[in-house]
Design a protein around this motif. Structure first.
Motif, PDB file in Angstrom:
ATOM      1  N   ASN A   1       1.086  -1.227  -0.048  1.00 30.50           N
ATOM      2  CA  ASN A   1       0.193   0.035   0.416  1.00 30.50           C
ATOM      3  C   ASN A   1       0.961   1.010   0.029  1.00 30.50           C
ATOM      4  OD1 ASN A   1       0.271   0.257   3.395  1.00 30.50           O
ATOM      5  ND2 ASN A   1      -0.531  -1.476   3.382  1.00 30.50           N
ATOM      6  N   GLY A   2       0.043   2.314   0.045  1.00 34.02           N
ATOM      7  CA  GLY A   2       0.537   3.610  -0.220  1.00 34.02           C
ATOM      8  C   GLY A   2       1.500   3.978   1.142  1.00 34.02           C
ATOM      9  N   THR A   3       0.921   3.195   1.764  1.00 28.93           N
ATOM     10  CA  THR A   3       1.297   3.718   3.653  1.00 28.93           C
ATOM     11  C   THR A   3       2.607   3.140   3.995  1.00 28.93           C
ATOM     12  OG1 THR A   3      -0.151   4.193   4.189  1.00 28.93           O
ATOM     13  CG2 THR A   3       1.127   3.827   6.195  1.00 28.93           C
TER      14      THR A   3
ATOM     15  N   GLN B   1      -2.888  13.294   3.838  1.00 24.68           N
ATOM     16  CA  GLN B   1      -3.471  13.059   4.294  1.00 24.68           C
ATOM     17  C   GLN B   1      -2.780  12.179   5.049  1.00 24.68           C
ATOM     18  OE1 GLN B   1      -3.221   8.536   4.998  1.00 24.68           O
ATOM     19  NE2 GLN B   1      -5.626   8.303   4.146  1.00 24.68           N
TER      20      GLN B   1
ATOM     21  N   VAL C   1       3.746  16.791  -0.851  1.00 21.50           N
ATOM     22  CA  VAL C   1       2.835  15.979  -0.971  1.00 21.50           C
ATOM     23  C   VAL C   1       2.407  17.296  -2.131  1.00 21.50           C
ATOM     24  CG1 VAL C   1       0.315  14.727  -0.429  1.00 21.50           C
ATOM     25  CG2 VAL C   1       2.534  14.796   1.394  1.00 21.50           C
TER      26      VAL C   1
ATOM     27  N   ASP D   1       5.147  12.034  -1.428  1.00 25.30           N
ATOM     28  CA  ASP D   1       3.153  11.662  -1.381  1.00 25.30           C
ATOM     29  C   ASP D   1       2.949  11.687  -2.732  1.00 25.30           C
ATOM     30  OD1 ASP D   1       1.695  10.285  -0.589  1.00 25.30           O
ATOM     31  OD2 ASP D   1       1.699  11.071   1.005  1.00 25.30           O
TER      32      ASP D   1
ATOM     33  N   ALA E   1       1.056  10.099  -4.041  1.00 25.65           N
ATOM     34  CA  ALA E   1      -0.039   9.321  -3.846  1.00 25.65           C
ATOM     35  C   ALA E   1      -1.393   9.194  -4.448  1.00 25.65           C
ATOM     36  CB  ALA E   1      -0.822   8.942  -2.531  1.00 25.65           C
ATOM     37  N   GLN E   2      -1.902  11.275  -4.701  1.00 25.56           N
ATOM     38  CA  GLN E   2      -3.055  11.368  -5.292  1.00 25.56           C
ATOM     39  C   GLN E   2      -1.989  11.956  -6.983  1.00 25.56           C
ATOM     40  OE1 GLN E   2      -3.510  14.238  -3.022  1.00 25.56           O
ATOM     41  NE2 GLN E   2      -4.809  12.923  -0.870  1.00 25.56           N
TER      42      GLN E   2
ATOM     43  N   SER F   1      -0.117   5.836  -4.674  1.00 18.93           N
ATOM     44  CA  SER F   1      -0.754   4.785  -3.897  1.00 18.93           C
ATOM     45  C   SER F   1      -2.119   4.384  -4.841  1.00 18.93           C
ATOM     46  CB  SER F   1      -1.619   5.273  -2.776  1.00 18.93           C
ATOM     47  OG  SER F   1      -2.980   4.384  -2.383  1.00 18.93           O
TER      48      SER F   1
ATOM     49  N   SER G   1      -5.485   2.479  -3.718  1.00 25.33           N
ATOM     50  CA  SER G   1      -5.877   2.017  -3.151  1.00 25.33           C
ATOM     51  C   SER G   1      -7.555   2.744  -3.960  1.00 25.33           C
ATOM     52  CB  SER G   1      -6.112   2.857  -1.703  1.00 25.33           C
ATOM     53  OG  SER G   1      -6.422   4.087  -1.770  1.00 25.33           O
TER      54      SER G   1
ATOM     55  N   LYS H   1      -8.516   6.224  -5.448  1.00 25.92           N
ATOM     56  CA  LYS H   1      -6.946   6.479  -6.698  1.00 25.92           C
ATOM     57  C   LYS H   1      -7.573   6.310  -7.941  1.00 25.92           C
ATOM     58  CE  LYS H   1      -5.194   8.510  -2.917  1.00 25.92           C
ATOM     59  NZ  LYS H   1      -4.665   7.387  -1.833  1.00 25.92           N
TER      60      LYS H   1
ATOM     61  N   TYR I   1      -9.682  16.603   4.109  1.00 20.47           N
ATOM     62  CA  TYR I   1      -8.603  15.897   5.554  1.00 20.47           C
ATOM     63  C   TYR I   1      -8.582  17.081   6.474  1.00 20.47           C
ATOM     64  CZ  TYR I   1      -6.417  13.097   2.598  1.00 20.47           C
ATOM     65  OH  TYR I   1      -6.473  12.503   1.110  1.00 20.47           O
TER      66      TYR I   1
HETATM   67  C1  LIG Z   1      -4.101   7.680   0.152  1.00 23.67           C
HETATM   68  C2  LIG Z   1      -2.996   8.380   0.571  1.00 23.67           C
HETATM   69  C3  LIG Z   1      -2.015   7.653   1.537  1.00 23.67           C
HETATM   70  C4  LIG Z   1      -2.255   6.350   1.638  1.00 23.67           C
HETATM   71  O1  LIG Z   1      -2.020   5.335   0.451  1.00 23.67           O
HETATM   72  P1  LIG Z   1      -2.752   3.772   1.051  1.00 23.67           P
HETATM   73  O2  LIG Z   1      -3.018   3.193  -0.255  1.00 23.67           O
HETATM   74  O3  LIG Z   1      -4.096   3.971   1.007  1.00 23.67           O
HETATM   75  O4  LIG Z   1      -1.489   3.805   2.262  1.00 23.67           O
HETATM   76  C5  LIG Z   1      -0.779   8.376   1.639  1.00 23.67           C
HETATM   77  N1  LIG Z   1      -0.906   9.991   1.304  1.00 23.67           N
HETATM   78  C6  LIG Z   1      -1.542  10.957   0.322  1.00 23.67           C
HETATM   79  C7  LIG Z   1      -1.267  11.612   0.193  1.00 23.67           C
HETATM   80  C8  LIG Z   1      -2.510   9.535   0.776  1.00 23.67           C
HETATM   81  O5  LIG Z   1      -3.748  10.840  -0.528  1.00 23.67           O
END
Ligand SMILES: *Cc1c(COP(=O)(O)O)cnc(C)c1O
Length: 366
Positions: A58-60, A85, A131, A157, A159-160, A181, A183, A186, A312
């Motif tokens: 996962n993205g964590t 996040q 981020v 990060d 992720a988005q 990420s 998830s 996304k 958030y």
């Molecule tokens: C979704 C997200 C994460 C977490 O990713 P997961 O795959 O849900 O663990 C971390 N940082 C940001 C900015 C995100 O949007």
């Protein structure tokens, strides 16, 4: 109260994914990480232009692995934006280091470098978590320079930010390591999943060891050359990811088209603001707005079966951090208070978007 008919997000898997999973299961599947995972990694490298892609659960845990291979741990400090996040901050705590929160810029909701400069003083600062919120970023050349001048590692990060670029370079490829990420909500998803991007051969090799118990293999005889845990991906999810990657270019285009549609239809509503968004390079993953009187609008939409999601909360003011970080972060506070994610599924019909915009317009007229 009406049933939710237009969801803020919905699963985006179709018959292609179902077929791929079925074929994979019929092929004598081991379901652990193997050639399908490598093949997905190659697709992501090709799309982002990163030299290496390392798939993880996962993205964590990607962010945790990034900090771990960079040797960041107890006593160290890491710059983290106050608006993000929560995972971005929690992984810093997970390695025993301290997140130092920094307010964001109003235009991008990404880390404000002037604020970061004040926060980055002292010998224990080791890295920055940058981020790109919803595919937008500040000037990445300046971010790189900021980190280089202070000898900080840069972890993005992103992720988005899959599908978003700056000056033709994919976000998540500017830093030493970039995380994406997969998830469920996304832009593309494997249900759970994430990856790290890097151009560094050394970090890549270390990540491969780190995610496999630090084992220098030899199937018959384990040897532990490096500290590591198990962060392997699953080929069962990779076959879903391979299908999702094929849909990414269409989704990037669709998200941009949706953003324009929302913007045009809400243009006359003074209580709704959009962040400046360069749609040539930014693929807004969520349709994000800043609204006056958010709670009233949420209720009005809910009555019409339309689901939304608030931005958030301010991370340093949330329970895990509030004791340590009483200081104000006005821009992040404003975003948390006024930010709203409108229905954002790429499979929303244009009529649905128009309906949402009509309900919003009527709410503010009344
Ligand atoms: C979704 C997200 C994460 C977490 O990713 P997961 O795959 O849900 O663990 C971390 N940082 C940001 C900015 C995100 O949007």
């Amino acid at each position: 109260m009406a049933l939710i008919e237009i969801r803020q997000m919905e699963p985006t898997f179709g018959k292609e994914e179902r077929k791929a999973v079925q074929e994979y299961m019929l092929s004598g599947a081991w379901c652990t990480e193997h050639v399908k995972t490598r093949s997905l990694g190659k697709d992501i490298e090709a799309y982002t232009g990163a030299k290496h892609c390392v798939m993880m659960p996962n993205g964590t845990l990607t962010l945790y692995a990034a900090l771990a291979v960079l040797g960041i741990g107890p006593g160290d400090q890491v710059l983290v934006p106050a608006f993000t996040q929560v995972a971005t901050a929690n992984v810093v705590r997970m390695v025993g280091a301290h997140p130092v929160f920094v307010d964001v810029e109003p235009g991008t909701l990404c880390m404000d470098l002037e604020e970061a400069d004040r926060a980055a003083q002292g010998p224990y600062m080791r890295a920055m978590m940058y981020v790109p919120i919803n595919g937008r970023a500040g000037n990445m050349e300046e971010v790189i320079r900021f980190c280089a001048e202070r000898n900080l590692w840069l972890i993005e990060d992103a992720a988005q930010a899959l599908g978003s670029f700056q000056d033709g370079k994919h976000l998540g490829t500017f830093g030493d390591l970039g995380s994406i990420s997969f998830s469920t909500p996304k832009i593309i998803s494997t249900g759970q999943g994430g990856c790290l991007l890097t151009d560094s051969d050394r970090l890549y090799e270390e990540l491969l060891l780190f995610k496999n118990f630090g084992r220098t293999e030899n199937f018959q005889q384990d040897e532990y050359a490096f500290f590591g845990i198990n962060l392997k991906f699953s080929d069962l999810l990779a076959v879903i990811g391979i299908e999702q990657m094929k849909k990414l270019p269409w989704r990037v285009a669709r998200k941009k088209e949706m953003f324009v549609r929302y913007q045009e239809r809400l243009d006359s509503v003074d209580s709704i603001d959009f962040l400046p968004t360069d749609l040539r390079e930014t693929a807004p993953w969520y349709m994000d707005v800043l609204v006056e009187g958010r709670e009233g609008l949420i209720e009005a939409l809910k009555k019409e079966g339309i689901q939304t999601r608030s931005f958030y909360p301010v991370i340093p003011h949330s329970a895990p951090y509030a004791q340590e970080y009483p200081q104000r972060v006005p821009v992040a506070e404003n975003a948390s208070k006024h930010g709203l994610w409108l229905p954002s599924s790429p499979y929303l019909r244009n009529e649905d978007i128009d309906y949402v915009c009509d309900v919003i317009t009527r709410h503010y007229r009344s």
